[in-house]
Design a protein around this motif. Sequence first.
Motif, PDB file in Angstrom:
ATOM      1  N   HIS A 137       0.846  -1.194   0.000  1.00 16.96           N
ATOM      2  CA  HIS A 137       0.000   0.000   0.000  1.00 16.96           C
ATOM      3  C   HIS A 137       0.881   1.243   0.000  1.00 16.96           C
ATOM      4  O   HIS A 137       1.920   1.293   0.651  1.00 16.96           O
ATOM      5  CB  HIS A 137      -0.887   0.008   1.241  1.00 16.96           C
ATOM      6  N   ARG A 138       0.447   2.273  -0.722  1.00 19.01           N
ATOM      7  CA  ARG A 138       1.239   3.504  -0.797  1.00 19.01           C
ATOM      8  C   ARG A 138       0.344   4.675  -1.145  1.00 19.01           C
ATOM      9  O   ARG A 138      -0.725   4.522  -1.721  1.00 19.01           O
ATOM     10  CB  ARG A 138       2.398   3.379  -1.783  1.00 19.01           C
ATOM     11  N   ARG A 183      -3.884   6.208   4.464  1.00 18.37           N
ATOM     12  CA  ARG A 183      -3.608   5.506   3.207  1.00 18.37           C
ATOM     13  C   ARG A 183      -4.856   4.883   2.569  1.00 18.37           C
ATOM     14  O   ARG A 183      -4.789   4.400   1.450  1.00 18.37           O
ATOM     15  CB  ARG A 183      -2.594   4.383   3.456  1.00 18.37           C
ATOM     16  N   GLN A 204      -5.499   4.472  -1.051  1.00 21.84           N
ATOM     17  CA  GLN A 204      -4.175   4.532  -1.667  1.00 21.84           C
ATOM     18  C   GLN A 204      -4.022   5.735  -2.616  1.00 21.84           C
ATOM     19  O   GLN A 204      -4.821   6.663  -2.620  1.00 21.84           O
ATOM     20  CB  GLN A 204      -3.857   3.218  -2.368  1.00 21.84           C
ATOM     21  N   ASP A 252       6.374   7.986   0.569  1.00 25.80           N
ATOM     22  CA  ASP A 252       5.091   7.536   1.100  1.00 25.80           C
ATOM     23  C   ASP A 252       4.917   7.916   2.560  1.00 25.80           C
ATOM     24  O   ASP A 252       3.916   8.512   2.951  1.00 25.80           O
ATOM     25  CB  ASP A 252       4.988   6.022   0.921  1.00 25.80           C
TER      26      ASP A 252
END
Length: 540
Positions: A83-84, A142, A145, A89
């Motif tokens: 996940h980013r 997040r 995303q 990030d």
Amino acid sequence: MKKIVECVPNFSEGRNKKTINAIADAILQTKGCRLLDIDAGNSTNRTVYTFVGSPEAVVEGALSAAVVARQKIDMQTHQGEHHRLGALDVCPFVPVANVTMEECVDISKEFGRRLAENMGIPVYLYEESASLEYRKKLSQIRDGQYEGLKDKIITKEWKPDFGPAKFIPGWGATVTGARFFLIAYNVNLLSTPNQAHRIALNLREAGRGKDKPGRLKAVKGMGWYVDDYNLAQVTVNLDNYNVTPPHLLFEEVKKDADKLNIAVAGSEIVGLVPLEAILMAAEYYIEKEHLFVLEEDQKVRLAIERLGLNSVALFNPKEKIIEYIIAEEKNEPLAGLTVRKFIEEVASRSSAPGGGSVAATVAAMGVALGSMVAKLTLGVRKFEHLDIKMRDLIPPLHHAAKALIPLIDDDTHAFKEYVQALGLPEETRAQKDFKLETLQQGLKTAVEVPFTTMKIADAAWEAMIETARYGNMASKSDVQVGAMALKTGILGAYQNVVINLPDIMDKSFKDKTLKQAKDMKIRAEHKCKKILEILDSRTS
């Protein structure tokens, strides 16, 4: 003492070596920053950098790295399993030495503000730096995303803490904040990714949702398959290893894997790990398996073996344990001398090293002799019935001997600092006040060092007595010498305490210290006599 902050920026690039190296170079070239680790993942397409430095240096290092990332990373083409939210990030700041969490909160806000102002980047604050509870966790920020950020960022609820509330296609957004030391930890499974994810859902705090929480607190995780290793992993972030340490996660994964008839094939720590977490694992297995391990390096080796930390890549403690990486060389010029050189140094025409250093040395050698005899009794067939007792006696003697060694140099350092204070100017009232304050503190230090020698040595008496009572009689004379050396060390340290007390102006400090020192002196004489009497009365 130096303030040390750890910074662990995660960049959304794990495949392009030129970009990975360019970001690393930006950190390396920042004055005051020390790059400790680079962990690039091909499958995740993500690289985690770990560096340390002063509060000011880590901010500059992170900003320099971000500038390179802005030039080299385009989130519009990024694909990866992790996940980013953005090119940089997440960029956490972690207190390591002589720094509070509050200071790291300020550091993260300084970084976020400057990143937003200099580069026009949206920045969110998380963990200890967050002011809004619903966006305190990284997973909350997040959510959706990078792909969902375009619609999310323009809402009132998700206005960035710094920077524009607009979508930057090539970058996305950055999350920064202060947090406790996070351990990125993966347990390897010879299974399918679905099975690994099933176990992760059982364990992670969020579980399968509000109605089905997981078994372990302060754990975020999922299951996936790593092509590079050709195996599945339960991959987690341990947000607080004091709540859920790596060994607990590992053991819980093993339980669930057994139920599914899945093989566990070791584990890996991504990035760095605090020594405390490794020693916690060692202590767990020592207790569980009824082992007897004293030395720190052996405990580290045990933890590595039991957790299978060498299973997919070499776990080198000097490169993976943060305390070992940032450790400064010990300032122990006397303790590092040969016995011959130390004696010659004491015998030279110099007031330091003097009686305080010698007292610490003699006390250390006395306790060391007791430790030696207890260890020579442990594990010998004829004394097997005493193993449990020796396991209790050895640790206090072993650790006391080690704890006394630094005091050999500390006493000399204290004396030299006091002599330097004597040379301070006293022409003005302010200079006189400063000199008096410095001299008083110097005298207190000159008292506290030998007083500490006395306290450490005094705490060893009971173990010495029991060693005299039950230890191998072939080493009778060693215990006798040890007891007399321990007494001599305490009496010598006592003399170094009382000689410096009269000029101390703090009466409360003076009276309390003198009373305790006298008690330990009297106790040393009684305990040594008792040990000698015990040994004289023993026939076997």
